[in-house]
Design an enzyme around this catalytic site. Structure first.
Site, PDB file in Angstrom:
ATOM      1  N   ASN A 144      -0.688  -5.699   5.973  1.00 39.24           N
ATOM      2  CA  ASN A 144       0.290  -5.259   6.971  1.00 39.24           C
ATOM      3  C   ASN A 144      -0.002  -5.965   8.297  1.00 39.24           C
ATOM      4  OD1 ASN A 144       1.779  -3.912   8.901  1.00 39.24           O
ATOM      5  ND2 ASN A 144       1.286  -1.854   8.162  1.00 39.24           N
TER       6      ASN A 144
ATOM      7  N   HIS B  96       9.393  -4.606   5.636  1.00 43.64           N
ATOM      8  CA  HIS B  96       8.068  -4.550   6.268  1.00 43.64           C
ATOM      9  C   HIS B  96       7.033  -4.406   5.150  1.00 43.64           C
ATOM     10  CE1 HIS B  96       4.734  -3.608   8.683  1.00 43.64           C
ATOM     11  NE2 HIS B  96       4.728  -2.309   8.469  1.00 43.64           N
TER      12      HIS B  96
ATOM     13  N   CYS C  82       5.125  -1.741  14.133  1.00 46.94           N
ATOM     14  CA  CYS C  82       5.522  -2.536  12.962  1.00 46.94           C
ATOM     15  C   CYS C  82       7.028  -2.811  12.931  1.00 46.94           C
ATOM     16  CB  CYS C  82       5.117  -1.841  11.669  1.00 46.94           C
ATOM     17  SG  CYS C  82       3.360  -1.510  11.573  1.00 46.94           S
TER      18      CYS C  82
HETATM   19  O1  UT7 Z   1       3.053   0.097   8.938  1.00 53.90           O
HETATM   20  C1  UT7 Z   1       3.289   1.402   9.319  1.00 53.90           C
HETATM   21  C2  UT7 Z   1       3.434   2.266   8.186  1.00 53.90           C
HETATM   22  N1  UT7 Z   1       2.184   2.492   7.494  1.00 53.90           N
HETATM   23  C3  UT7 Z   1       2.284   2.866   6.246  1.00 53.90           C
HETATM   24  O2  UT7 Z   1       3.375   2.867   5.754  1.00 53.90           O
HETATM   25  C4  UT7 Z   1       1.069   3.296   5.494  1.00 53.90           C
HETATM   26  C5  UT7 Z   1       1.479   4.443   4.639  1.00 53.90           C
HETATM   27  N2  UT7 Z   1       0.421   5.015   3.839  1.00 53.90           N
HETATM   28  C6  UT7 Z   1      -0.116   4.382   2.783  1.00 53.90           C
HETATM   29  O3  UT7 Z   1       0.162   3.240   2.502  1.00 53.90           O
HETATM   30  C7  UT7 Z   1      -1.035   5.180   1.888  1.00 53.90           C
HETATM   31  O4  UT7 Z   1      -0.962   6.540   2.250  1.00 53.90           O
HETATM   32  C8  UT7 Z   1      -2.518   4.729   1.905  1.00 53.90           C
HETATM   33  C9  UT7 Z   1      -2.655   3.411   1.186  1.00 53.90           C
HETATM   34  C10 UT7 Z   1      -3.022   4.604   3.339  1.00 53.90           C
HETATM   35  C11 UT7 Z   1      -3.396   5.742   1.183  1.00 53.90           C
HETATM   36  O5  UT7 Z   1      -2.941   5.924  -0.151  1.00 53.90           O
HETATM   37  P1  UT7 Z   1      -2.688   7.382  -0.747  1.00 53.90           P
HETATM   38  O6  UT7 Z   1      -2.315   7.191  -2.140  1.00 53.90           O
HETATM   39  O7  UT7 Z   1      -1.710   8.072   0.152  1.00 53.90           O
HETATM   40  O8  UT7 Z   1      -4.114   8.036  -0.654  1.00 53.90           O
HETATM   41  P2  UT7 Z   1      -4.597   9.335   0.134  1.00 53.90           P
HETATM   42  O9  UT7 Z   1      -4.648   9.053   1.602  1.00 53.90           O
HETATM   43  O10 UT7 Z   1      -3.811  10.514  -0.318  1.00 53.90           O
HETATM   44  O11 UT7 Z   1      -6.062   9.458  -0.406  1.00 53.90           O
HETATM   45  C12 UT7 Z   1      -6.337   9.688  -1.795  1.00 53.90           C
HETATM   46  C13 UT7 Z   1      -7.836   9.570  -2.011  1.00 53.90           C
HETATM   47  C14 UT7 Z   1      -8.654  10.359  -0.999  1.00 53.90           C
HETATM   48  O12 UT7 Z   1      -9.798  10.867  -1.661  1.00 53.90           O
HETATM   49  P3  UT7 Z   1      -9.850  12.403  -2.153  1.00 53.90           P
HETATM   50  O13 UT7 Z   1      -9.637  13.222  -0.915  1.00 53.90           O
HETATM   51  O14 UT7 Z   1      -8.734  12.531  -3.148  1.00 53.90           O
HETATM   52  O15 UT7 Z   1     -11.217  12.508  -2.721  1.00 53.90           O
HETATM   53  C15 UT7 Z   1      -9.091   9.320  -0.024  1.00 53.90           C
HETATM   54  O16 UT7 Z   1     -10.289   9.667   0.635  1.00 53.90           O
HETATM   55  O17 UT7 Z   1      -8.223   8.203  -1.845  1.00 53.90           O
HETATM   56  C16 UT7 Z   1      -9.304   8.135  -0.916  1.00 53.90           C
HETATM   57  N3  UT7 Z   1      -9.226   6.854  -0.216  1.00 53.90           N
HETATM   58  C17 UT7 Z   1      -9.828   5.751  -0.672  1.00 53.90           C
HETATM   59  N4  UT7 Z   1     -10.551   5.513  -1.764  1.00 53.90           N
HETATM   60  C18 UT7 Z   1     -11.018   4.265  -1.947  1.00 53.90           C
HETATM   61  C19 UT7 Z   1      -8.574   6.574   0.932  1.00 53.90           C
HETATM   62  N5  UT7 Z   1      -8.754   5.282   1.248  1.00 53.90           N
HETATM   63  C20 UT7 Z   1      -9.521   4.773   0.275  1.00 53.90           C
HETATM   64  C21 UT7 Z   1     -10.042   3.472   0.032  1.00 53.90           C
HETATM   65  N6  UT7 Z   1     -10.771   3.277  -1.090  1.00 53.90           N
HETATM   66  N7  UT7 Z   1      -9.802   2.443   0.860  1.00 53.90           N
END
Ligand code: UT7
Length: 341
Positions: free
Chosen positions: A296, A266, A115
């Site tokens: 992204n 980004h 990225c």
């Molecule tokens: O381009 C390179 C750089 N990339 C990035 O910068 C990406 C960085 N990361 C992010 O943008 C975020 O971490 C995400 C959008 C990927 C995830 O958001 P988050 O607030 O960090 O969520 P999390 O991974 O901590 O997950 C929280 C909950 C989990 O459920 P439990 O364990 O709390 O029951 C996940 O399983 O959200 C769940 N979850 C979803 N729920 C509904 C994860 N993905 C999804 C989804 N829909 N698509």
């Protein structure tokens, strides 16, 4: 010898026709439009057509950038494509793009910083142009991320989109105060496992189905290459590193937060963008935002966001623009540019 200045003369972008909305993802994985919008800021993304390749997206963006610069491919001295999703392992996508654009002889190569590819590419090309190696360079960020996404993984498949952005850069007089100010780049491979996609030829595990072994050698034939990410850990480091790099680049060139007219970040996640804008004490109205419409697009995201801002008619000559990106590796960086179109 005084160093040349480096100016952006043309800019273009291309997004494939097919739009995938969050609602379409609800049918694929256990997610909701509301969750995606709240956690990422993404509403839709564009998806490459089955008969398109990354080079086709790159060519379409390059044609717009060349037309914007009022130049033809024959006037270009070098062509660089930043991509994570090349058409082939080799030849480089840049040589494919060169041929499709009808260019000949000038050097063409790919750059891989995921990225951060465009930010890295801009820094690399800037240095070469300042030193007098090239006068006119076509720099493209182009990606078909949908081809390497695991469409059963809700943690990653909701994030990415396809597209390409391109710029035409031209060397100018050394004392011109507009154009590129400079760049800062970083990488830390200690984080490499937090965000990655194995190559089809990356050995996966000792018991892989397609594993071949003899007394003398072992090889793997095709495997899958899908994005794997520990999202919340990536998020945490991204916010910290981007906050650091925007301070660092301003300090390096003796500038202040208040000198920045536009932030072109980004477009990974609206919450990461908001954190960086807050660090710079910037109003969100001064931030280029495409994340809701593009998702992204990896190396294409920064040039597409800059193109979007340019098209909005809000850029003025002499304005200071801060570009930044964070990527797998991790690799991150920033560029400062005084708009000279
Ligand atoms: O381009 C390179 C750089 N990339 C990035 O910068 C990406 C960085 N990361 C992010 O943008 C975020 O971490 C995400 C959008 C990927 C995830 O958001 P988050 O607030 O960090 O969520 P999390 O991974 O901590 O997950 C929280 C909950 C989990 O459920 P439990 O364990 O709390 O029951 C996940 O399983 O959200 C769940 N979850 C979803 N729920 C509904 C994860 N993905 C999804 C989804 N829909 N698509």
């Amino acid at each position: 010898m005084s160093l040349a200045s480096v100016h952006l003369r043309g800019i273009g972008g291309y997004l494939p026709e097919r739009v995938m909305h969050n609602r379409d993802l609800e049918a694929l994985v256990d997610t909701t439009d509301q969750w995606i919008v709240e956690r990422t800021g993404i509403s839709e993304r564009h998806i490459i057509a089955p008969d398109q390749m990354t080079s086709d997206l790159a060519v379409a963006a390059a044609q717009v950038a060349l037309a914007d610069a009022g130049m033809t491919i024959d006037e270009i001295d070098a062509l660089v494509v930043a991509t994570t999703t090349p058409d082939f392992i080799f030849p480089s996508t840049a040589t494919v793009v060169q041929a499709k654009l009808g260019g000949k002889d000038f050097p063409a190569w790919d750059i891989q910083a995921v990225c951060s590819g465009f930010v890295y590419g801009l820094a690399q090309v800037e240095g070469m142009m300042r030193a007098g190696m090239f006068r006119r360079v076509l720099l493209i960020g182009a990606e078909a991320m949908s081809r390497i996404v695991d469409w059963s993984d809700r943690g990653t498949c909701i994030l990415f989109g396809d597209g390409a952005g391109a710029v035409v850069l031209e060397a100018g007089e050394p004392d011109d105060e507009n154009g590129m100010v400079g760049s800062v780049l970083h990488a830390d491979g200690a984080y490499r496992d937090l965000l990655k996609a194995k190559h089809p030829h990356t050995p996966s595990s000792p018991d892989r189905a397609n594993h071949h072994q003899s007394a003398d050698f072992q090889v793997d034939s095709a495997g899958s290459a899908a994005v794997e990410m520990k999202g919340n850990e990536v998020f945490r480091v991204a916010v910290a590193k981007l906050g650091g790099v925007v301070n660092e680049i301003l300090e390096k060139y003796a500038l202040q937060d208040a000198d920045v007219d536009w932030l072109v970040p980004h477009q990974a996640n609206i919450r990461i963008i908001q954190a960086t804008a807050k660090k710079l004490k910037m109003d969100m109205g001064r931030v280029a935002l495409t994340v809701a419409r593009h998702g992204n697009t990896s190396s294409a995201s920064v040039p597409l966001a800059l193109y979007d801002l340019y098209q909005s008619g809000r850029l003025e000559r002499g304005q200071l623009i801060l570009l930044e990106a964070f990527a797998g590796g991790f690799a991150w960086g920033a560029n400062l540019l005084r708009w000279s179109k």
